[in-house]
Write a protein that holds these residues in place. Structure first.
Motif, PDB file in Angstrom:
ATOM      1  N   LEU A   5       1.538  -1.427  -0.701  1.00  0.00           N
ATOM      2  CA  LEU A   5      -0.108   0.278  -0.274  1.00  0.00           C
ATOM      3  C   LEU A   5       0.988   1.267  -0.069  1.00  0.00           C
ATOM      4  CD1 LEU A   5      -2.757  -0.660   2.969  1.00  0.00           C
ATOM      5  CD2 LEU A   5      -3.186  -1.085   0.252  1.00  0.00           C
TER       6      LEU A   5
ATOM      7  N   GLY B 116      -3.036  -5.680   4.222  1.00  0.00           N
ATOM      8  CA  GLY B 116      -1.890  -4.745   3.895  1.00  0.00           C
ATOM      9  C   GLY B 116      -0.990  -3.889   4.811  1.00  0.00           C
TER      10      GLY B 116
ATOM     11  N   MET C 284      -7.906   0.181   2.059  1.00  0.00           N
ATOM     12  CA  MET C 284      -7.505  -0.292   0.612  1.00  0.00           C
ATOM     13  C   MET C 284      -8.121  -0.556  -0.234  1.00  0.00           C
ATOM     14  SD  MET C 284      -6.301  -4.936   0.026  1.00  0.00           S
ATOM     15  CE  MET C 284      -8.667  -4.619  -0.454  1.00  0.00           C
ATOM     16  N   TYR C 285      -9.246  -0.406  -0.562  1.00  0.00           N
ATOM     17  CA  TYR C 285      -9.695  -0.544  -1.696  1.00  0.00           C
ATOM     18  C   TYR C 285      -9.736   1.895  -2.209  1.00  0.00           C
ATOM     19  CZ  TYR C 285     -13.775   1.546  -4.221  1.00  0.00           C
ATOM     20  OH  TYR C 285     -14.913   2.173  -5.388  1.00  0.00           O
TER      21      TYR C 285
ATOM     22  N   GLU D 200      -5.524   1.775  -3.301  1.00  0.00           N
ATOM     23  CA  GLU D 200      -5.407   1.506  -4.638  1.00  0.00           C
ATOM     24  C   GLU D 200      -5.841   1.904  -5.144  1.00  0.00           C
ATOM     25  OE1 GLU D 200      -5.032  -2.489  -3.969  1.00  0.00           O
ATOM     26  OE2 GLU D 200      -3.405  -2.695  -2.703  1.00  0.00           O
TER      27      GLU D 200
END
Length: 247
Positions: free
Chosen positions: A75, A102, A241-242, A245
């Motif tokens: 990440l 991550g 994370m969404y 990324e």
């Protein structure tokens, strides 16, 4: 494709030498042979070294570098999970999934409602076990680093430890305003370290949340339903994370 971690000194030009427990795993568990391709990371430069096995010796696996993948698998921000100690083997599950999602560090914290109480000797054994789980999960998920499992902290120590993070949040069942949660997640950007505090079974006590809030940790809601400790952390980490990324 199997992933292994080595010390940076074990990558010598186009020659990579694998030692330690991984030798037995490659030879006797995976039954790999010269010519097979593996992935290697050194935990420092975040690169993936793709190499072929040349020779399997007693105590060493000699590999030849084929190419290096430069794109990062990590990440673009450091995420620290401060996890209230749960019962039984839930911590192992939490560490495994947090590594997959991550996180760079997991910090176990002792809270007022935590049922688990570990003395120094037991704590050391648990941390060693948890670190092995983090390493296995890092290999499985093709991480560029092995996330660190820190020593158990009190909540006060954990709050102090989190001060270096630019974004700090503590999900709390009595918190309201989902728009506030969305705005905080939406503000995450590469390079901004994130600290996430998750309570044990039973959650945090109000006084604990208030103490964190006074230090700048933002109480947030995760929705209308009460989530278990092993679910709450995975929910927040998935959102993080969404967001990161997708940048």
């Amino acid at each position: 494709m199997y992933q292994f971690f080595v010390d940076p000194s074990q990558i010598q030009g186009t020659r990579i030498v694998i030692t330690g427990e991984d030798v037995n795993h490659i030879k006797n568990v995976l039954r790999m042979k010269p010519g097979d391709e593996i992935s290697v990371s050194n935990g420092a430069d975040l690169k993936e070294y793709r190499c072929g096995i040349e020779e399997i010796r007693a105590g060493q696996v000699i590999c030849t570098l084929r190419f290096v993948k430069e794109e990062g698998l990590e990440l673009p921000a450091r995420v620290l999970l401060f996890q209230g100690l749960p019962k039984a083997d839930k911590m192992e599950f939490i560490i495994q999934k947090a590594v997959e999602l991550g996180v760079c560090e997991v910090i176990p914290i002792s809270c007022k409602r935590a049922v688990v109480k570990l003395d120094e000797k037991k704590a050391a054994g648990k941390i060693a076990r948890w670190q092995k789980i983090a390493e296995a999960s890092a290999k499985q998920s093709r991480r560029g680093i092995i996330p660190q499992i820190r020593e158990i902290m009190t909540l006060e120590q954990a709050i102090a430890c989190s001060r270096a993070c630019q974004v700090r949040m503590i999900p709390y069942e009595l918190a309201e305003d989902m728009d506030k949660t969305k705005a905080l997640i939406g503000s995450l950007e590469p390079g901004r370290d994130v600290a996430v505090f998750i309570g044990p079974e039973g959650g945090f006590e109000r006084e604990e949340v208030e103490a964190a809030a006074r230090d700048g940790v933002t109480p947030v809601t995760l929705g209308r339903r009460i989530l278990r400790t092993e679910t709450a952390g995975m929910t927040v980490l998935s959102w993080i994370m969404y967001q990161l990324e997708g940048r």
